[in-house]
Design an enzyme around this catalytic site. Sequence first.
Site, short mmCIF file in Angstrom:
data_model
loop_
_atom_site.label_atom_id
_atom_site.label_comp_id
_atom_site.label_asym_id
_atom_site.label_seq_id
_atom_site.Cartn_x
_atom_site.Cartn_y
_atom_site.Cartn_z
CE LYS A 208 -46.94 9.13 -25.89
NZ LYS A 208 -48.03 8.41 -26.58
CD GLU A 283 -52.23 24.96 -25.27
OE1 GLU A 283 -53.47 25.27 -24.96
OE2 GLU A 283 -51.44 26.11 -25.40
CB CYS A 317 -59.35 20.91 -25.38
SG CYS A 317 -59.05 22.06 -26.74
CD GLU A 418 -61.44 18.11 -20.84
OE1 GLU A 418 -60.49 17.54 -20.17
OE2 GLU A 418 -60.90 18.98 -21.83
#
Length: 523
Positions: A208, A283, A317, A418
Amino acid sequence: MRARPTPPTLGTVTVTKGCPAGPPVHEHRHGGSPMPELFIGGQWTAAADGEVREIRCPADGTPVATVDEAGAADAAAAVTAARAAFDDGPWPRTPAAERGRLLLRVADLLERDKDTYARAESLDTGKRFVESRYDMDDIANCFRYFGDLVASGNDGRVVDTGQPEVDSRVVYEPVGVCSLITPWNYPLLQTAWKVAPAVGAGDTFVLKPSELTPHTAILLMRTLTEAGLPDGVANLVLGAGGAVGAPLTTDERVDLVSFTGGLATGRRIMAAAAPTVKKIALELGGKNPNLVFADTDFDTAVDYALMAVFLHSGQVCSAGARLLVDDELHDDFVDEIVRRARAIRLGGPFDEDARSGPLISAEHRDKVEKYVAAGLAEGAVLRCGGERPDDPRLRDGFFYLPTVLDECSPGMSVIRDESFGPVLTVERFRTEEEAVALANDTVYGLAAGVWTQSVERSHRVAARLRAGTVWINDFHPYVPQAEWGGMKQSGVGRELGPAGLAEYQEAKHIWRNTAPRPQRWFE
Ligand code: NAD
């Protein structure tokens, strides 16, 4: 020198600026093509409830395509297909050498179709075409690496039990049905890090991708089929995280959930997978410090600090979003960063003069703006950016100027969270001790950079940083041979490298007693 991309040709239109006005990358059946986009059990299938989603290029809002939007029923059907292919199909029992060869074929096909893939990725993400082409090279290398690793026979080991009558072996078997859930920033790269080891290990999977960037996943299903992967091994559902992603994390027929995305979603997935005790590989995000000591090569460190944070508009990331700079160097270093950040030209994927692109969506840009506003309210000093560009060329895209916030401190939300945008925060340090303490003062632990000409210092600091990757006098490089992943709340497990294959395998110990005799234990 950086290679210039060849502009893709769309029918008679050669695209050089902005997003193309030509035909969409992938024609939805409602647009005239007979091909729906969900791929279940080897069949291209429409969504059960007939829903579709329009995909637009974030650089200028050009419609790219309309694709099927799956729901829970489609997710369940895809798991049924993957389960049947695992339990009864040939793939888990196919010799490892053959599985490895298929991955090598996939790598060749990706290279053959590189520009088609790169164009699809750029239209979905707004990323520069040249960067998408680099990504495609990395993706082919990833398939090649796992192809070689699997073909070289990771088929177990003999254990010396010290008992001559015992034949003891540990074998590595496929883990089963895998749900692979991926983000929008490096759509096919993050997918490849999961699909290549899963296929190599002999697993079956349901993929997905992010609902914002489905195209390269659709293309990948075609490539896997062309390479000869049996029906039901690879399944694709498209759609929203809650509606179609969540069922893939709770279905008891799924053995492993491998997820790349944000921390909040990762926490949700970890909880969702708990009742059926699935294996999980996560992750997640990063808030990565880039430590610049006074004894560094100034120009090189400035150059890399810019690339570390502003690559792909900070939507990386491992972005070096936190600059920690020696007080002695601070003023000159930040002045130079600001001078160069102001000169970064923004543009669409096929603008050959652009060096950075848009953010993925209006919502994401709003989020970045909120972090900058919060940083300023908490005492940060705005040195450049901090707003949308006023260039009319960029009016219809989700652009945001490269931004530098100086005089930041660890308590600020723009330091803790973040922001995932083109926002560099600057903090000062006076000693090595203070630099390490600041760098580790975060819940994240994905990556970090260290700039110094002292070999001793570089090793000392690298050893003390709690991050899955530490770059010394460099930023961002990775190779498929080396493990990638996060310490602390940046994740669980590793991708790439031998550990990246092991995530998709179960170790089984087989003990054979070659001379069994009664033991008389209960006599
Ligand atoms: P996200 O968490 O919003 O979404 C990621 C994927 O999860 C999407 O496919 C989404 O539809 C799906 N999803 C959302 N809710 C779900 C749920 N409840 N159950 C199952 N699936 C669900 O992340 P994003 O905004 O797409 O990506 C950006 C994030 O990804 C950043 O935090 C970035 O740091 C992270 N990321 C990490 C790495 C790494 O290697 N550690 C690499 C790339 C991106």
